[in-house]
Design an enzyme around this catalytic site. Structure first.
Site, PDB file in Angstrom:
ATOM      1  N   ARG A   1      35.531  -8.131  18.056  1.00  0.00           N
ATOM      2  CA  ARG A   1      36.406  -7.256  17.287  1.00  0.00           C
ATOM      3  C   ARG A   1      36.845  -6.056  18.121  1.00  0.00           C
ATOM      4  NH1 ARG A   1      36.713 -11.121  15.034  1.00  0.00           N
ATOM      5  NH2 ARG A   1      36.079 -11.725  12.911  1.00  0.00           N
TER       6      ARG A   1
ATOM      7  N   TYR B   1      44.026 -10.857   1.068  1.00  0.00           N
ATOM      8  CA  TYR B   1      44.131  -9.479   1.565  1.00  0.00           C
ATOM      9  C   TYR B   1      45.172  -9.402   2.682  1.00  0.00           C
ATOM     10  CZ  TYR B   1      43.162  -5.392   4.399  1.00  0.00           C
ATOM     11  OH  TYR B   1      43.308  -4.249   5.149  1.00  0.00           O
TER      12      TYR B   1
ATOM     13  N   ALA C   1      46.325   3.752   0.047  1.00  0.00           N
ATOM     14  CA  ALA C   1      45.592   3.141  -1.067  1.00  0.00           C
ATOM     15  C   ALA C   1      45.706   1.621  -1.010  1.00  0.00           C
ATOM     16  CB  ALA C   1      46.136   3.660  -2.389  1.00  0.00           C
TER      17      ALA C   1
END
Length: 296
Positions: A207, A139, A72
């Protein structure tokens, strides 16, 4: 498991259920989807989540819980720049609550979903776990703080934990927004809706993409592989070991037109050194990005 109705979490739930493992799921449904519910899993009531676990959870499990997978989190880099306090509360306090639960019930293993965002704009690639950490967003900072807490709980309480630093995760159920493979999910959604593919900047940012099934396999190995005491509470890269430019991804997916927009605050290049995952966990990614896009 927390976040068990999200992209990665629900895929992990399905794997565990298919292998006859009893699963308890906590999800506040802020990003989870009802369609991801597995009828054979145990879902705790809405209101019981990582931010509000309550004392009842300790009594419910009563030292009879083998693994805790903490997935989560709020995962949008750009949103975290706008709302850093929200990300600290969700990602840091939520993680701390679950670590305390794991400690109190005597869980045998704690697996934390971290992120390659902890590295920031890297000095070299492929990037291994000895590379310094310098997150570019709240983040990334929240994930790094989570790793520090995991190490602290091992040193202080002896709680075994493994922090998996995901690179860009893609696959079925992926979101079209968020930090976990937004490019692939977004491009496919735009193509399916007849919209131009929007690329931030020049599209030459590269990426490392890893399939969700490979991420699930890494979680299982992190929970079950005996790890020598000195390596417990360790951090391990989970990527493919290959990278692609955003322009290459757009060409693979095959949208009809491309619209370049303002660049974002993001690393120019990510590429995982996955030698630790191979040596510590015996993990090797199996799904090819090109093959998956071609078959989707």
């Amino acid at each position: 498991m927390t976040g068990g109705m999200g992209f990665i979490g629900s895929t992990l739930v399905d794997y565990l259920i298919n292998n006859d493992i009893e699963v308890f799921v906590i999800d506040d449904m802020s990003t989870g989807k009802e369609v991801n519910r597995n009828s054979l899993a145990n879902y705790l009531p809405i209101g019981v989540d990582a931010l509000n676990p309550g004392d009842a959870l300790c009594g419910m499990f009563d030292n009879d819980l083998d693994w805790i997978f903490h997935l989560a989190a709020k995962t949008s880099v750009q949103e975290s720049i706008e709302y850093p306090k929200l990300y600290n509360e969700s990602n840091v306090l939520g993680l701390l609550n679950m670590l305390c639960l794991a400690r109190d019930i005597g869980a045998k293993s704690f697996v934390f979903s971290s992120s390659s965002a902890v590295y920031g704009d890297v000095a070299y690639t492929p990037t291994d776990e000895t590379h310094g950490t310098d997150p570019m967003s709240p983040y990334g900072a929240s994930k790094l703080i989570g790793e520090i807490y995991c190490r602290n709980f091992f040193k202080t309480y002896g709680l075994r934990s493994t922090c998996l630093r995901y690179f860009n995760v893609y696959g079925d159920r992926q979101h079209s927004e968020g930090s976990y493979a937004p490019v692939i999910g977004k491009f496919m959604d735009q193509k399916n809706n007849g919209l131009p593919m929007t690329i931030n900047g020049d599209g030459e940012q590269r990426r490392d993409f890893v399939h969700v099934n490979d991420v699930v396999a890494a979680n299982i190995l992190a929970a079950t592989t005996p790890i020598k005491a000195a390596s417990r509470a360790t951090c391990i890269n989970i990527g493919s070991g290959e990278n692609y430019s955003v322009n290459q991804i757009a060409n693979m997916i095959g949208g009809e037109c491309i619209n370049n927009i303002e660049p974002l605050l993001e690393p120019r290049k990510t590429l995982a050194d996955i030698s630790s995952a191979k040596s510590i966990l015996g993990w090797v990614p199996e799904v090819s990005l090109e093959d998956w896009i071609e078959s989707s």
